[in-house]
Write a protein that holds these residues in place. Sequence first.
Motif, PDB file in Angstrom:
ATOM      1  N   THR A 179       0.836  -1.193   0.000  1.00 42.17           N
ATOM      2  CA  THR A 179       0.000   0.000   0.000  1.00 42.17           C
ATOM      3  C   THR A 179       0.875   1.248   0.000  1.00 42.17           C
ATOM      4  N   LEU A 180       0.245   2.386  -0.255  1.00 44.27           N
ATOM      5  CA  LEU A 180       0.991   3.637  -0.243  1.00 44.27           C
ATOM      6  C   LEU A 180       1.554   3.919   1.150  1.00 44.27           C
ATOM      7  N   GLY A 181       0.769   3.645   2.182  1.00 47.59           N
ATOM      8  CA  GLY A 181       1.239   3.882   3.542  1.00 47.59           C
ATOM      9  C   GLY A 181       2.466   3.061   3.884  1.00 47.59           C
ATOM     10  N   GLU A 182       2.481   1.798   3.445  1.00 50.84           N
ATOM     11  CA  GLU A 182       3.639   0.952   3.717  1.00 50.84           C
ATOM     12  C   GLU A 182       4.843   1.372   2.884  1.00 50.84           C
ATOM     13  N   ALA A 183       4.604   1.877   1.687  1.00 53.74           N
ATOM     14  CA  ALA A 183       5.712   2.405   0.879  1.00 53.74           C
ATOM     15  C   ALA A 183       6.327   3.620   1.550  1.00 53.74           C
ATOM     16  N   ILE A 184       5.494   4.482   2.110  1.00 55.35           N
ATOM     17  CA  ILE A 184       5.999   5.665   2.807  1.00 55.35           C
ATOM     18  C   ILE A 184       6.794   5.250   4.041  1.00 55.35           C
ATOM     19  N   ALA A 185       6.280   4.286   4.800  1.00 55.05           N
ATOM     20  CA  ALA A 185       6.995   3.809   5.987  1.00 55.05           C
ATOM     21  C   ALA A 185       8.355   3.235   5.600  1.00 55.05           C
ATOM     22  N   PHE A 186       8.398   2.476   4.516  1.00 54.86           N
ATOM     23  CA  PHE A 186       9.672   1.927   4.048  1.00 54.86           C
ATOM     24  C   PHE A 186      10.619   3.052   3.635  1.00 54.86           C
ATOM     25  N   ALA A 187      10.098   4.021   2.880  1.00 52.67           N
ATOM     26  CA  ALA A 187      10.944   5.121   2.399  1.00 52.67           C
ATOM     27  C   ALA A 187      11.553   5.892   3.559  1.00 52.67           C
ATOM     28  N   LEU A 188      10.795   6.109   4.605  1.00 53.86           N
ATOM     29  CA  LEU A 188      11.327   6.810   5.777  1.00 53.86           C
ATOM     30  C   LEU A 188      12.418   5.985   6.459  1.00 53.86           C
ATOM     31  N   ARG A 189      12.188   4.703   6.561  1.00 51.61           N
ATOM     32  CA  ARG A 189      13.145   3.823   7.223  1.00 51.61           C
ATOM     33  C   ARG A 189      14.477   3.760   6.468  1.00 51.61           C
ATOM     34  N   TYR A 190      14.397   3.789   5.149  1.00 53.56           N
ATOM     35  CA  TYR A 190      15.600   3.679   4.319  1.00 53.56           C
ATOM     36  C   TYR A 190      15.895   4.989   3.585  1.00 53.56           C
ATOM     37  N   LEU A 191      15.616   6.105   4.223  1.00 54.77           N
ATOM     38  CA  LEU A 191      15.757   7.396   3.560  1.00 54.77           C
ATOM     39  C   LEU A 191      17.187   7.664   3.091  1.00 54.77           C
ATOM     40  N   GLU A 192      18.164   7.042   3.733  1.00 56.39           N
ATOM     41  CA  GLU A 192      19.549   7.267   3.335  1.00 56.39           C
ATOM     42  C   GLU A 192      19.875   6.669   1.969  1.00 56.39           C
ATOM     43  N   LEU A 193      18.922   5.953   1.352  1.00 56.83           N
ATOM     44  CA  LEU A 193      19.109   5.475  -0.014  1.00 56.83           C
ATOM     45  C   LEU A 193      18.508   6.442  -1.030  1.00 56.83           C
ATOM     46  N   SER A 194      18.016   7.571  -0.548  1.00 55.39           N
ATOM     47  CA  SER A 194      17.467   8.589  -1.438  1.00 55.39           C
ATOM     48  C   SER A 194      18.540   9.644  -1.705  1.00 55.39           C
ATOM     49  N   PHE A 195      18.116  10.778  -2.242  1.00 51.30           N
ATOM     50  CA  PHE A 195      19.040  11.879  -2.515  1.00 51.30           C
ATOM     51  C   PHE A 195      18.633  13.139  -1.757  1.00 51.30           C
ATOM     52  N   THR A 196      17.740  12.996  -0.803  1.00 49.45           N
ATOM     53  CA  THR A 196      17.166  14.168  -0.165  1.00 49.45           C
ATOM     54  C   THR A 196      18.158  14.882   0.752  1.00 49.45           C
ATOM     55  N   PHE A 197      17.958  16.168   0.894  1.00 47.32           N
ATOM     56  CA  PHE A 197      18.641  16.968   1.907  1.00 47.32           C
ATOM     57  C   PHE A 197      17.642  17.379   2.980  1.00 47.32           C
ATOM     58  N   CYS A 198      16.375  17.496   2.612  1.00 47.93           N
ATOM     59  CA  CYS A 198      15.310  17.781   3.571  1.00 47.93           C
ATOM     60  C   CYS A 198      14.889  16.470   4.238  1.00 47.93           C
ATOM     61  N   ILE A 199      14.633  16.509   5.526  1.00 44.11           N
ATOM     62  CA  ILE A 199      14.289  15.302   6.276  1.00 44.11           C
ATOM     63  C   ILE A 199      12.798  15.345   6.646  1.00 44.11           C
ATOM     64  N   PRO A 200      12.009  14.419   6.102  1.00 46.85           N
ATOM     65  CA  PRO A 200      10.576  14.423   6.409  1.00 46.85           C
ATOM     66  C   PRO A 200      10.264  13.685   7.707  1.00 46.85           C
TER      67      PRO A 200
END
Length: 355
Positions: free
Chosen positions: A103-124
Amino acid sequence: MSTVQEAGIRDWDFPRGVASVALMVGFAREQGVGAGRILQGSGLGEKTLGDPDAQIDAHTELAVIRNLVRELGARPNLGLEVGRRYRITTFGIFGFACVSSPTLGEAIAFALRYLELSFTFCIPVARWQPGEFVARIHDERIPADVRRFLVERDVTAMFQMLCDLLGHRVDLLRAEFDFPTPVNIDLYHEIFGVLPLFEQPHNLFSLNPAILEQPLPQANEHTLAMCLAQCRELVSRRRARTGIAADVRESLVPRGGADGFAAPPGIDAVARDLNMSTRTLRRHLDAAGTSYRQLLDEVRRALAEEMLTATPLSVSDVAIRLGYAEASTFIHAFKRWTGTTPSAYRRGAVSPAVR
């Protein structure tokens, strides 16, 4: 009552791939600015941008961003223009794991958990509350000269990912930014579908929480399990330390591995083992961009994740093996590291597509 989930990281200074830099170089080239001017002073060459395994530190990408803003900063809403170029495929295995989530909610939870695999500078930071899901975007630690660009870029990239995950544009309830109202807000409305409020206390956007329960069209349990394994391996490689930091990490790993019962040595003991004073060790670690506490957290987190996924040890037993006097202290620390509890982490590792 609201539920809050923080990202697995608290700062933007983490290693990353080169796909984001390649995207920005491509954008600049379309505007008539050559790669050499965008890569100037970064230590990167164009050849490196084509290497899917290349890793850079965040300061290298920051140098590229400063060049981009210097060359094209006169363009209105530059961050929005760049941010909308980030698609789910830009993020590699991290993106595929999100796509494969149930689900979208579980995708968001995963993305937050593994945020260091993104390119973001802003931290949600995500907050689930009655009638609204709010993503507050923290920019406090971003250098002031590129802060607005990165808020625009990262928020737009996050929103674009949400749309890609569902296969259609997401309807926002609201969007707010802490910087002054732009001269032209048409592009904001075009991208987000709402007119944001500006000069607000925080950067944030919000959704109807019901949308978080929507199944993702490409959800696949087996693909998700494979992606999770690859993401864990990638995170482990990126956290690898060298030099003095590696020496300290080695001192902190229990001699019996994950089965060791002894509490980790304090910084004074580690300094003695390395034949230096505590003050000198602190200075060396500071120069390496880390600290004793950060390295201890890294070791404990890695061992905790290993024991939770590869052994039948109870949470209390894991806490004891990591040197915690009480399980509650370990649970609090683990939630700070990963955004979830040890028990929930174990359930997710055993059956990642079932909650």
